[in-house]
Write an enzyme that holds these catalytic residues in place. Structure first.
Site, PDB file in Angstrom:
ATOM      1  N   ASN A 114       1.266  40.797   2.894  1.00 49.19           N
ATOM      2  CA  ASN A 114       1.921  39.508   3.647  1.00 49.19           C
ATOM      3  C   ASN A 114       1.823  38.206   2.908  1.00 49.19           C
ATOM      4  OD1 ASN A 114       2.959  37.728   5.391  1.00 49.19           O
ATOM      5  ND2 ASN A 114       1.364  37.933   6.855  1.00 49.19           N
ATOM      6  N   TRP A 115       2.919  38.040   2.164  1.00 50.07           N
ATOM      7  CA  TRP A 115       2.924  36.846   1.302  1.00 50.07           C
ATOM      8  C   TRP A 115       3.008  35.654   1.906  1.00 50.07           C
ATOM      9  CZ3 TRP A 115       6.538  38.608  -3.131  1.00 50.07           C
ATOM     10  CH2 TRP A 115       6.238  39.887  -3.898  1.00 50.07           C
ATOM     11  N   LYS A 116       3.490  35.547   3.322  1.00 52.87           N
ATOM     12  CA  LYS A 116       3.411  34.328   4.067  1.00 52.87           C
ATOM     13  C   LYS A 116       4.548  33.562   3.494  1.00 52.87           C
ATOM     14  CE  LYS A 116      -0.888  35.302   5.959  1.00 52.87           C
ATOM     15  NZ  LYS A 116      -2.300  34.776   6.656  1.00 52.87           N
TER      16      LYS A 116
ATOM     17  N   HIS B 128       2.558  38.607  14.374  1.00 51.39           N
ATOM     18  CA  HIS B 128       1.413  37.919  13.736  1.00 51.39           C
ATOM     19  C   HIS B 128       0.822  36.739  14.451  1.00 51.39           C
ATOM     20  CE1 HIS B 128      -0.935  36.023  10.500  1.00 51.39           C
ATOM     21  NE2 HIS B 128      -0.729  37.042   9.829  1.00 51.39           N
TER      22      HIS B 128
ATOM     23  N   GLU C 271      -0.004  33.868  13.580  1.00 54.41           N
ATOM     24  CA  GLU C 271       0.664  32.668  13.148  1.00 54.41           C
ATOM     25  C   GLU C 271       1.833  32.432  14.130  1.00 54.41           C
ATOM     26  OE1 GLU C 271       0.328  33.204   8.945  1.00 54.41           O
ATOM     27  OE2 GLU C 271      -1.597  33.262   9.026  1.00 54.41           O
TER      28      GLU C 271
ATOM     29  N   GLU D 112      -5.917  42.101  13.471  1.00 52.23           N
ATOM     30  CA  GLU D 112      -6.233  40.979  12.507  1.00 52.23           C
ATOM     31  C   GLU D 112      -6.994  40.037  13.199  1.00 52.23           C
ATOM     32  OE1 GLU D 112      -3.399  40.467   8.841  1.00 52.23           O
ATOM     33  OE2 GLU D 112      -2.465  39.346  10.486  1.00 52.23           O
TER      34      GLU D 112
ATOM     35  N   GLY E 171      -7.598  33.879   6.550  1.00 55.32           N
ATOM     36  CA  GLY E 171      -7.339  32.695   5.697  1.00 55.32           C
ATOM     37  C   GLY E 171      -8.806  31.907   5.684  1.00 55.32           C
TER      38      GLY E 171
ATOM     39  N   SER F 285      -8.983  38.131   5.480  1.00 54.26           N
ATOM     40  CA  SER F 285      -9.874  38.028   4.387  1.00 54.26           C
ATOM     41  C   SER F 285     -10.352  39.447   3.774  1.00 54.26           C
ATOM     42  CB  SER F 285     -10.988  37.050   4.647  1.00 54.26           C
ATOM     43  OG  SER F 285     -10.748  35.943   5.229  1.00 54.26           O
TER      44      SER F 285
ATOM     45  N   GLY G 191      -3.564  38.822   3.189  1.00 52.88           N
ATOM     46  CA  GLY G 191      -2.625  37.810   2.809  1.00 52.88           C
ATOM     47  C   GLY G 191      -2.868  37.191   1.480  1.00 52.88           C
ATOM     48  N   GLY G 192      -3.880  36.346   1.566  1.00 49.18           N
ATOM     49  CA  GLY G 192      -4.279  35.501   0.099  1.00 49.18           C
ATOM     50  C   GLY G 192      -4.284  36.388  -0.967  1.00 49.18           C
TER      51      GLY G 192
HETATM   52  P1  13P Z   1      -5.773  36.506   4.736  1.00 45.44           P
HETATM   53  O1  13P Z   1      -5.881  37.948   3.851  1.00 45.44           O
HETATM   54  O2  13P Z   1      -5.076  35.292   3.795  1.00 45.44           O
HETATM   55  O3  13P Z   1      -6.973  36.321   5.442  1.00 45.44           O
HETATM   56  O4  13P Z   1      -4.573  36.747   5.750  1.00 45.44           O
HETATM   57  C1  13P Z   1      -4.399  37.905   6.349  1.00 45.44           C
HETATM   58  C2  13P Z   1      -3.113  37.988   7.178  1.00 45.44           C
HETATM   59  O5  13P Z   1      -2.918  37.128   7.937  1.00 45.44           O
HETATM   60  C3  13P Z   1      -2.338  38.951   6.701  1.00 45.44           C
HETATM   61  O6  13P Z   1      -1.262  39.368   7.573  1.00 45.44           O
END
Ligand code: 13P
Length: 256
Positions: free
Chosen positions: A10-12, A96, A98, A168, A174, A214, A235-236
């Protein structure tokens, strides 16, 4: 019952189209031809066309990060399932945390999107997870249970092959704090139990439940070794081809 691992990035809200093209080129060259672990990248909308053209010749799948439940109309700033399909998108992240936290998405609105996605033959990557406050109050399973039941209202058993669930924990996203292998497995096992109450045991045993929060090369193998963890939503660590592909490597060796 065999569940192939899915590792999704997920590149956000990161990367321009040019930067996205460079990242997917690297991913394609490192892992683009293997099929033992399913790989999916979910760039922002603006990068979908270029990434779509690049994954066409590889085994990497393409996902979006959101969509609107309606097929068309006066919804400024939104995109529909059909628009995603036209770019050969196969997966869509829905619900998600967010989106829930910053954009007011609710179990009911997410449910409408999940149903619209499967009606368009898109695979929903349906996200659930508790906040730190909810976990500390001992409410994790109440919250996650309600998210699953309300988010999947009217989900037809005939479309279960499309469904992917992603657990998640919000406090792990994050933050560098990962759920321990045992904590994650405990929730995944409970989620599968709820899925079996809704859809039956045999159907629930083939639904993939990804872990997200994470996840990185250092902790991926331990998490993926858990019996009810069927992949990762990253994510990251998905913004670097090296760390993303190292997680895929961990999945390949865990599966072997
Ligand atoms: P991180 O891997 O940056 O914690 O993000 C997880 C995430 O929200 C994937 O959708």
């Amino acid at each position: 019952m065999s569940r192939k691992f899915l590792i999704a990035g997920n590149w956000k809200m990161n990367l321009t189209p040019d930067e996205s093209a460079a990242l997917v080129d690297e991913i394609n060259s490192l892992t683009g031809s293997q099929t033992s672990v399913q790989v999916c990248v979910c760039p922002p909308f603006t990068s979908l066309p270029v990434v779509s053209s690049k994954v066409e010749q590889s085994e990497v799948h393409l996902g979006a990060q959101n969509m609107h439940a309606e097929p068309s109309g006066a919804f400024t700033g939104e995109v529909s399932a059909e628009m995603l399909r036209s770019l050969y998108v196969s997966h869509v992240i829905l619900g998600h945390s967010e989106r829930r936290q910053y954009f007011g998405e609710t179990n009911a609105s997410i449910n409408s999107k999940v149903i619209a996605a499967i009606n368009a033959n898109l695979r929903p990557v349906f996200c659930i997870g508790e906040t730190l406050e909810e976990r500390e109050a001992g409410k994790t399973m109440d919250v996650v249970g309600a998210q699953v039941r309300e988010g999947l209202v009217n989900y037809p058993s005939s479309a279960l092959d499309l469904l992917v669930v992603a657990y998640e924990p919000v406090w792990a996203i994050g933050t560098g704090k990962t759920a321990t292998n045992e904590m994650a497995q405990e929730v995944h096992r409970e989620v599968r139990k709820i899925l079996s109450e809704i859809f039956g045991e045999s159907a629930a045993s083939s639904i993939r439940i990804l872990y997200g929060g994470s996840m990185k090369p250092e902790n991926a193998a331990g998490l993926l070794a858990q019996p009810d963890i069927d992949g990762g939503l990253i994510g990251g660590a998905s913004l670097s081809s090296k760390s993303f592909c190292d997680i895929i490597e961990a999945a390949l060796s865990t599966q072997a």
